[in-house]
Write a protein that holds these residues in place. Structure first.
Motif, mmCIF file in Angstrom:
data_model
loop_
_atom_site.group_PDB
_atom_site.id
_atom_site.type_symbol
_atom_site.label_atom_id
_atom_site.label_comp_id
_atom_site.label_asym_id
_atom_site.label_seq_id
_atom_site.Cartn_x
_atom_site.Cartn_y
_atom_site.Cartn_z
ATOM 1 N N THR A 97 0.855 -1.179 0.000
ATOM 2 C CA THR A 97 0.000 0.000 0.000
ATOM 3 C C THR A 97 0.891 1.228 0.000
ATOM 4 O OG1 THR A 97 -1.607 -1.253 1.298
ATOM 5 C CG2 THR A 97 -1.961 1.104 1.134
ATOM 6 N N GLY A 98 1.203 1.730 -1.168
ATOM 7 C CA GLY A 98 2.066 2.893 -1.287
ATOM 8 C C GLY A 98 3.521 2.539 -1.041
ATOM 9 N N PRO A 99 4.397 3.551 -1.030
ATOM 10 C CA PRO A 99 5.817 3.316 -0.790
ATOM 11 C C PRO A 99 6.076 3.064 0.694
ATOM 12 C CG PRO A 99 5.410 5.647 -1.035
ATOM 13 C CD PRO A 99 4.105 4.956 -1.304
ATOM 14 N N SER A 100 7.263 2.607 0.999
ATOM 15 C CA SER A 100 7.679 2.444 2.386
ATOM 16 C C SER A 100 7.652 3.806 3.068
ATOM 17 C CB SER A 100 9.101 1.879 2.400
ATOM 18 O OG SER A 100 9.691 2.036 3.667
ATOM 19 N N ALA A 101 7.234 3.823 4.327
ATOM 20 C CA ALA A 101 7.184 5.099 5.049
ATOM 21 C C ALA A 101 7.302 4.864 6.544
ATOM 22 C CB ALA A 101 5.878 5.833 4.746
ATOM 23 N N THR A 102 7.827 5.868 7.230
ATOM 24 C CA THR A 102 7.869 5.860 8.688
ATOM 25 C C THR A 102 7.691 7.291 9.163
ATOM 26 O OG1 THR A 102 9.119 5.220 10.656
ATOM 27 C CG2 THR A 102 10.391 6.088 8.804
ATOM 28 N N ALA A 103 7.066 7.430 10.310
ATOM 29 C CA ALA A 103 6.903 8.765 10.895
ATOM 30 C C ALA A 103 7.234 8.721 12.377
ATOM 31 C CB ALA A 103 5.479 9.276 10.673
ATOM 32 N N ASP A 104 8.070 7.781 12.780
ATOM 33 C CA ASP A 104 8.374 7.632 14.199
ATOM 34 C C ASP A 104 9.550 8.481 14.663
ATOM 35 O OD1 ASP A 104 10.246 6.179 12.842
ATOM 36 O OD2 ASP A 104 10.131 4.411 14.113
ATOM 37 N N ILE A 105 10.214 9.173 13.746
ATOM 38 C CA ILE A 105 11.338 10.026 14.123
ATOM 39 C C ILE A 105 10.833 11.462 14.188
ATOM 40 C CG2 ILE A 105 13.661 10.797 13.534
ATOM 41 C CD1 ILE A 105 13.852 8.129 11.889
ATOM 42 N N GLU A 106 10.526 11.902 15.382
ATOM 43 C CA GLU A 106 10.018 13.250 15.629
ATOM 44 C C GLU A 106 8.787 13.587 14.800
ATOM 45 O OE1 GLU A 106 13.065 16.220 15.624
ATOM 46 O OE2 GLU A 106 14.471 14.917 16.658
ATOM 47 N N GLY A 107 8.007 12.572 14.447
ATOM 48 C CA GLY A 107 6.745 12.801 13.745
ATOM 49 C C GLY A 107 6.897 13.263 12.312
ATOM 50 N N VAL A 108 8.078 13.104 11.724
ATOM 51 C CA VAL A 108 8.314 13.519 10.342
ATOM 52 C C VAL A 108 8.137 12.306 9.435
ATOM 53 C CG1 VAL A 108 10.011 14.454 8.722
ATOM 54 C CG2 VAL A 108 9.907 15.316 11.070
ATOM 55 N N LEU A 109 7.300 12.431 8.402
ATOM 56 C CA LEU A 109 7.051 11.333 7.474
ATOM 57 C C LEU A 109 8.210 11.212 6.497
ATOM 58 C CD1 LEU A 109 5.109 9.150 6.446
ATOM 59 C CD2 LEU A 109 4.113 10.884 4.945
ATOM 60 N N ILE A 110 8.821 10.031 6.476
ATOM 61 C CA ILE A 110 9.941 9.741 5.594
ATOM 62 C C ILE A 110 9.552 8.585 4.690
ATOM 63 C CG2 ILE A 110 12.363 9.021 5.458
ATOM 64 C CD1 ILE A 110 12.092 11.642 6.912
ATOM 65 N N HIS A 111 9.628 8.773 3.365
ATOM 66 C CA HIS A 111 9.368 7.681 2.423
ATOM 67 C C HIS A 111 10.689 7.006 2.047
ATOM 68 C CE1 HIS A 111 5.431 9.722 1.605
ATOM 69 N NE2 HIS A 111 5.084 8.460 1.746
ATOM 70 N N GLY A 112 10.618 5.694 1.901
ATOM 71 C CA GLY A 112 11.781 4.936 1.471
ATOM 72 C C GLY A 112 12.725 4.561 2.583
ATOM 73 N N ALA A 113 12.293 4.676 3.829
ATOM 74 C CA ALA A 113 13.180 4.358 4.954
ATOM 75 C C ALA A 113 13.534 2.877 4.994
ATOM 76 C CB ALA A 113 12.535 4.781 6.267
ATOM 77 N N GLN A 114 12.572 2.001 4.713
ATOM 78 C CA GLN A 114 12.828 0.563 4.754
ATOM 79 C C GLN A 114 12.434 -0.145 3.464
ATOM 80 O OE1 GLN A 114 10.384 1.765 7.094
ATOM 81 N NE2 GLN A 114 11.736 2.168 8.803
ATOM 82 N N GLY A 115 12.220 0.575 2.413
ATOM 83 C CA GLY A 115 11.802 -0.056 1.168
ATOM 84 C C GLY A 115 11.740 0.959 0.052
ATOM 85 N N VAL A 116 10.857 0.718 -0.915
ATOM 86 C CA VAL A 116 10.789 1.588 -2.091
ATOM 87 C C VAL A 116 10.447 3.019 -1.703
ATOM 88 C CG1 VAL A 116 10.229 -0.286 -3.670
ATOM 89 C CG2 VAL A 116 8.380 0.986 -2.618
#
Length: 197
Positions: free
Chosen positions: A166-185
């Motif tokens: 579902t969409g690209p890889s993403a994480t927002a656990d680092i100070e609430g900033v959404l980062i795409h491609g952290a663990q995948g595409v």
């Protein structure tokens, strides 16, 4: 006997005997409208992915721009040619340098904006995670309304490997900033393209 073999033997020895069929899966009312393509696109967009918009009738125009800047293209579809033959890959780490992977989804889910891949579509399962960008061909006729409808498809019970993206890889656990491609595409682009016979 290795530790792995010992553990698996112990699990097999303690497995209950008998036939345990899967429970009947209820089919809930879809939470989407009748236009499954539009609903799918909207949900995919919410998850950071996108549906490529055709230009002058060319559904691949936007994708070609991405491919032009890529050094390593792994294509698992006949519609677009790559320069990395996935069928010749022996080890998953051999696709770590793939800039763009092009694959066809088995189906999409309108309610979540997800696409399903099996080992047949990916050829090398790791390419869906190690590539920088993922281009997904999806037949609009293969968009299902919800997850319950998807689980009724035979691919879940008859594939050795099946994964929903579902969409690209993403994480927002680092100070609430959404980062795409952290663990995948870093990006996932869907091209609405009917299957060829």
């Amino acid at each position: 006997m290795s530790a792995r073999d010992a553990i698996l033997a112990e699990i097999r020895r303690n497995r209950p005997s008998g036939d345990f069929p899967m429970p009947v899966l209820p089919l809930f009312a879809a939470l989407v409208g009748d236009d499954l393509v539009a609903e799918f696109g909207e949900r995919l967009k919410r998850m950071g992915g996108r549906v490529a918009e055709p230009r002058a009738g060319d559904v691949f125009a936007e994708v070609r721009e991405r491919l032009d800047g890529a050094k390593v293209i792994a294509s698992a579809v006949p519609e677009l040619t790559g320069n990395r033959d996935l069928r010749s890959v022996r080890y998953p780490q051999e696709v770590e340098d793939v800039d763009v992977a092009v694959v066809r989804a088995v189906f999409g889910i309108a309610e979540t904006g997800s696409v399903l891949f099996t080992e047949d579509q990916l050829i090398v399962n790791a390419v869906a995670y190690l590539a920088q960008h993922l281009v997904v061909l999806l037949d609009p006729a293969d968009i299902l309304p919800n997850v319950q409808a998807a689980y009724r498809r035979r691919e879940f019970g008859h594939s050795a490997y099946a994964v929903l993206h579902t969409g690209p890889s993403a994480t927002a656990d680092i100070e609430g900033v959404l980062i795409h491609g952290a663990q995948g595409v870093r990006s996932l682009t869907v091209v609405m393209q009917p299957k060829t016979a």
